[in-house]
Design a protein around this motif. Sequence first.
Motif, PDB file in Angstrom:
ATOM      1  N   ASN A  91     -24.627 -47.826  22.836  1.00 47.23           N
ATOM      2  CA  ASN A  91     -23.708 -46.722  23.139  1.00 47.23           C
ATOM      3  C   ASN A  91     -22.543 -47.294  23.942  1.00 47.23           C
ATOM      4  O   ASN A  91     -22.598 -47.405  25.159  1.00 47.23           O
ATOM      5  CB  ASN A  91     -24.441 -45.617  23.913  1.00 47.23           C
ATOM      6  N   ASN A  92     -21.506 -47.686  23.199  1.00 42.69           N
ATOM      7  CA  ASN A  92     -20.407 -48.464  23.779  1.00 42.69           C
ATOM      8  C   ASN A  92     -19.093 -47.688  23.889  1.00 42.69           C
ATOM      9  O   ASN A  92     -18.256 -48.004  24.735  1.00 42.69           O
ATOM     10  CB  ASN A  92     -20.221 -49.715  22.888  1.00 42.69           C
ATOM     11  N   ALA A  93     -18.894 -46.651  23.046  1.00 41.88           N
ATOM     12  CA  ALA A  93     -17.601 -45.957  23.022  1.00 41.88           C
ATOM     13  C   ALA A  93     -17.227 -45.480  24.427  1.00 41.88           C
ATOM     14  O   ALA A  93     -18.053 -44.893  25.129  1.00 41.88           O
ATOM     15  CB  ALA A  93     -17.653 -44.774  22.055  1.00 41.88           C
ATOM     16  N   GLY A  94     -15.996 -45.750  24.822  1.00 42.43           N
ATOM     17  CA  GLY A  94     -15.561 -45.320  26.151  1.00 42.43           C
ATOM     18  C   GLY A  94     -14.065 -45.454  26.302  1.00 42.43           C
ATOM     19  O   GLY A  94     -13.428 -46.212  25.566  1.00 42.43           O
ATOM     20  N   ILE A 151     -12.727 -41.717  38.947  1.00 40.80           N
ATOM     21  CA  ILE A 151     -13.479 -40.831  38.032  1.00 40.80           C
ATOM     22  C   ILE A 151     -14.151 -41.674  36.936  1.00 40.80           C
ATOM     23  O   ILE A 151     -15.310 -41.444  36.582  1.00 40.80           O
ATOM     24  CB  ILE A 151     -12.574 -39.721  37.448  1.00 40.80           C
ATOM     25  N   TYR A 152     -13.419 -42.664  36.440  1.00 39.93           N
ATOM     26  CA  TYR A 152     -14.014 -43.615  35.476  1.00 39.93           C
ATOM     27  C   TYR A 152     -15.260 -44.246  36.094  1.00 39.93           C
ATOM     28  O   TYR A 152     -16.326 -44.291  35.466  1.00 39.93           O
ATOM     29  CB  TYR A 152     -12.975 -44.690  35.138  1.00 39.93           C
ATOM     30  N   SER A 153     -15.108 -44.718  37.328  1.00 40.34           N
ATOM     31  CA  SER A 153     -16.235 -45.344  38.026  1.00 40.34           C
ATOM     32  C   SER A 153     -17.428 -44.385  38.104  1.00 40.34           C
ATOM     33  O   SER A 153     -18.580 -44.777  37.877  1.00 40.34           O
ATOM     34  CB  SER A 153     -15.778 -45.769  39.428  1.00 40.34           C
ATOM     35  N   GLU A 188     -10.779 -58.601  28.130  1.00 38.54           N
ATOM     36  CA  GLU A 188      -9.472 -58.478  27.474  1.00 38.54           C
ATOM     37  C   GLU A 188      -9.491 -57.545  26.255  1.00 38.54           C
ATOM     38  O   GLU A 188      -9.768 -57.969  25.130  1.00 38.54           O
ATOM     39  CB  GLU A 188      -8.975 -59.868  27.055  1.00 38.54           C
ATOM     40  N   THR A 189      -9.182 -56.287  26.508  1.00 38.20           N
ATOM     41  CA  THR A 189      -9.014 -55.308  25.412  1.00 38.20           C
ATOM     42  C   THR A 189      -7.884 -54.367  25.820  1.00 38.20           C
ATOM     43  O   THR A 189      -7.419 -54.389  26.963  1.00 38.20           O
ATOM     44  CB  THR A 189     -10.283 -54.440  25.188  1.00 38.20           C
ATOM     45  N   GLN A 190      -7.530 -53.491  24.901  1.00 38.14           N
ATOM     46  CA  GLN A 190      -6.452 -52.543  25.196  1.00 38.14           C
ATOM     47  C   GLN A 190      -6.841 -51.560  26.311  1.00 38.14           C
ATOM     48  O   GLN A 190      -5.977 -50.987  26.950  1.00 38.14           O
ATOM     49  CB  GLN A 190      -6.005 -51.835  23.925  1.00 38.14           C
ATOM     50  N   LEU A 191      -8.142 -51.390  26.556  1.00 36.68           N
ATOM     51  CA  LEU A 191      -8.573 -50.515  27.657  1.00 36.68           C
ATOM     52  C   LEU A 191      -7.978 -50.997  28.990  1.00 36.68           C
ATOM     53  O   LEU A 191      -7.606 -50.200  29.851  1.00 36.68           O
ATOM     54  CB  LEU A 191     -10.114 -50.499  27.718  1.00 36.68           C
ATOM     55  N   ILE A 192      -7.837 -52.325  29.118  1.00 35.01           N
ATOM     56  CA  ILE A 192      -7.244 -52.915  30.327  1.00 35.01           C
ATOM     57  C   ILE A 192      -5.733 -53.102  30.158  1.00 35.01           C
ATOM     58  O   ILE A 192      -4.953 -52.701  31.017  1.00 35.01           O
ATOM     59  CB  ILE A 192      -7.897 -54.299  30.621  1.00 35.01           C
TER      60      ILE A 192
HETATM   61  N1  LIG Z   1     -12.510 -53.810  28.720  1.00 35.42           N
HETATM   62  C1  LIG Z   1     -13.087 -53.837  29.913  1.00 35.42           C
HETATM   63  O1  LIG Z   1     -12.611 -54.498  30.844  1.00 35.42           O
HETATM   64  C2  LIG Z   1     -14.371 -53.097  30.156  1.00 35.42           C
HETATM   65  C3  LIG Z   1     -15.074 -53.379  31.347  1.00 35.42           C
HETATM   66  C4  LIG Z   1     -16.248 -52.690  31.604  1.00 35.42           C
HETATM   67  C5  LIG Z   1     -16.721 -51.767  30.696  1.00 35.42           C
HETATM   68  N2  LIG Z   1     -16.026 -51.512  29.551  1.00 35.42           N
HETATM   69  C6  LIG Z   1     -16.575 -50.514  28.654  1.00 35.42           C
HETATM   70  O2  LIG Z   1     -16.830 -51.111  27.388  1.00 35.42           O
HETATM   71  C7  LIG Z   1     -16.691 -50.121  26.366  1.00 35.42           C
HETATM   72  C8  LIG Z   1     -15.729 -50.622  25.313  1.00 35.42           C
HETATM   73  O3  LIG Z   1     -14.473 -50.806  25.929  1.00 35.42           O
HETATM   74  P1  LIG Z   1     -13.281 -51.660  25.276  1.00 35.42           P
HETATM   75  O4  LIG Z   1     -12.628 -52.376  26.367  1.00 35.42           O
HETATM   76  O5  LIG Z   1     -13.764 -52.379  24.098  1.00 35.42           O
HETATM   77  O6  LIG Z   1     -12.313 -50.465  24.840  1.00 35.42           O
HETATM   78  P2  LIG Z   1     -11.389 -50.317  23.551  1.00 35.42           P
HETATM   79  O7  LIG Z   1     -10.442 -49.234  23.880  1.00 35.42           O
HETATM   80  O8  LIG Z   1     -10.845 -51.639  23.161  1.00 35.42           O
HETATM   81  O9  LIG Z   1     -12.401 -49.835  22.415  1.00 35.42           O
HETATM   82  C9  LIG Z   1     -13.049 -48.605  22.531  1.00 35.42           C
HETATM   83  C10 LIG Z   1     -13.551 -48.161  21.161  1.00 35.42           C
HETATM   84  O10 LIG Z   1     -14.174 -46.866  21.344  1.00 35.42           O
HETATM   85  C11 LIG Z   1     -13.674 -46.002  20.347  1.00 35.42           C
HETATM   86  N3  LIG Z   1     -13.695 -44.621  20.820  1.00 35.42           N
HETATM   87  C12 LIG Z   1     -12.898 -44.041  21.755  1.00 35.42           C
HETATM   88  N4  LIG Z   1     -13.194 -42.748  21.881  1.00 35.42           N
HETATM   89  C13 LIG Z   1     -14.190 -42.487  21.013  1.00 35.42           C
HETATM   90  C14 LIG Z   1     -14.912 -41.315  20.672  1.00 35.42           C
HETATM   91  N5  LIG Z   1     -14.638 -40.128  21.236  1.00 35.42           N
HETATM   92  N6  LIG Z   1     -15.896 -41.403  19.741  1.00 35.42           N
HETATM   93  C15 LIG Z   1     -16.172 -42.607  19.135  1.00 35.42           C
HETATM   94  N7  LIG Z   1     -15.508 -43.740  19.412  1.00 35.42           N
HETATM   95  C16 LIG Z   1     -14.528 -43.679  20.346  1.00 35.42           C
HETATM   96  C17 LIG Z   1     -12.257 -46.481  20.058  1.00 35.42           C
HETATM   97  O11 LIG Z   1     -11.787 -46.019  18.794  1.00 35.42           O
HETATM   98  C18 LIG Z   1     -12.439 -47.990  20.127  1.00 35.42           C
HETATM   99  O12 LIG Z   1     -12.840 -48.536  18.886  1.00 35.42           O
HETATM  100  C19 LIG Z   1     -16.234 -48.849  27.065  1.00 35.42           C
HETATM  101  O13 LIG Z   1     -17.355 -48.024  27.318  1.00 35.42           O
HETATM  102  C20 LIG Z   1     -15.649 -49.355  28.361  1.00 35.42           C
HETATM  103  O14 LIG Z   1     -15.675 -48.382  29.373  1.00 35.42           O
HETATM  104  C21 LIG Z   1     -14.858 -52.164  29.254  1.00 35.42           C
END
Ligand SMILES: NC(=O)c1ccc[n+]([C@@H]2O[C@H](COP(=O)([O-])OP(=O)(O)OC[C@H]3O[C@@H](n4cnc5c(N)ncnc54)[C@H](O)[C@@H]3O)[C@@H](O)[C@H]2O)c1
Length: 264
Positions: A91-94, A151-153, A188-192
């Motif tokens: 369960n990774n979506a976020g 809130i994210y935290s 390194e992803t668009q989330l950051i």
């Molecule tokens: N990038 C970081 O630094 C980092 C650090 C810690 C935790 N995380 C966590 O890792 C996970 C992945 O993050 P990431 O950096 O790859 O982000 P990202 O934005 O690169 O990818 C997120 C993916 O989730 C999908 N998504 C978004 N909303 C959705 C929904 N409602 N239903 C289904 N899919 C959905 C997006 O389409 C995308 O493919 C997240 O839960 C994030 O909080 C990321």
Amino acid sequence: MQIKGKIALVTGGASGIGLAYVKALLSNGAAKVAILDLASSNGVEVAKNLNAEFVHGKVIFVVGDVTKSKELEAGFAKAFEEFGGLDIVINNAGIMDDTKWELMVDINYNGVVRGTLLGLKYMGKNEGGKGGTIVNVASIVGVMPSNIFPIYSGTKHAVIGLTRSFAAPENYDHTGVRLMSMCPDVTETQLITKSVGRSLSIIKTELLNKTFNEMQSTESVAKAMMQIIREGENGSSWIVTHGEPPFEVDLPESSEKFVRKVRS
Ligand SMILES: NC(=O)c1ccc[n+]([C@@H]2O[C@H](COP(=O)([O-])OP(=O)(O)OC[C@H]3O[C@@H](n4cnc5c(N)ncnc54)[C@H](O)[C@@H]3O)[C@@H](O)[C@H]2O)c1
């Protein structure tokens, strides 16, 4: 648990770290992997390319918005029926956007609750399944505070609490489903890279100007995920930082033991 021959589903698997999990599962011999992501994602294209790279038919894309219970359930059902089973759910979506915090809570927490319940439904021995593994993706700010994204935290702290509670020995005995949390540091992803402007305006400007210099690669987090799936104990939470191997977070085990410890 061995990854070879297993059937997996990854939410948010069409890009970012989720896609790296999908690729690592395939490279480590998973039999089938379902990418569950938004209809607007590039999941169709990603699955097509992965099928060309690995064996055709190994990967399917299923549309699923984790905020929509029925759509998510249909996505799990499609993967289960097409692949004939399910062994691993990630369960990774976020998202990380405190300015859209109600949506974020729905994705990051409620979405993980939904995915956990569906994982238990499709894999739980109590439901006629053969058991399995659920890894819920939290964050390093799920075990420590974040001054920029409070809130994210909070959503990530909730994910860890949920995961550890479902993993309680009594629940594990009942379901045969092992649950763990993955807590990556900045990756390194668009989330950051697109995080500027996604904090609340009440946060001090100096904090908002902070840039993330050191970002680990998505591949290093995926490698850590494979190690956790292979070796991690039920209920454990793992930090992966600076591209190094994951280490387990030491959290209080049960209220009885915790109270005894703080009193001594
Ligand atoms: N990038 C970081 O630094 C980092 C650090 C810690 C935790 N995380 C966590 O890792 C996970 C992945 O993050 P990431 O950096 O790859 O982000 P990202 O934005 O690169 O990818 C997120 C993916 O989730 C999908 N998504 C978004 N909303 C959705 C929904 N409602 N239903 C289904 N899919 C959905 C997006 O389409 C995308 O493919 C997240 O839960 C994030 O909080 C990321």
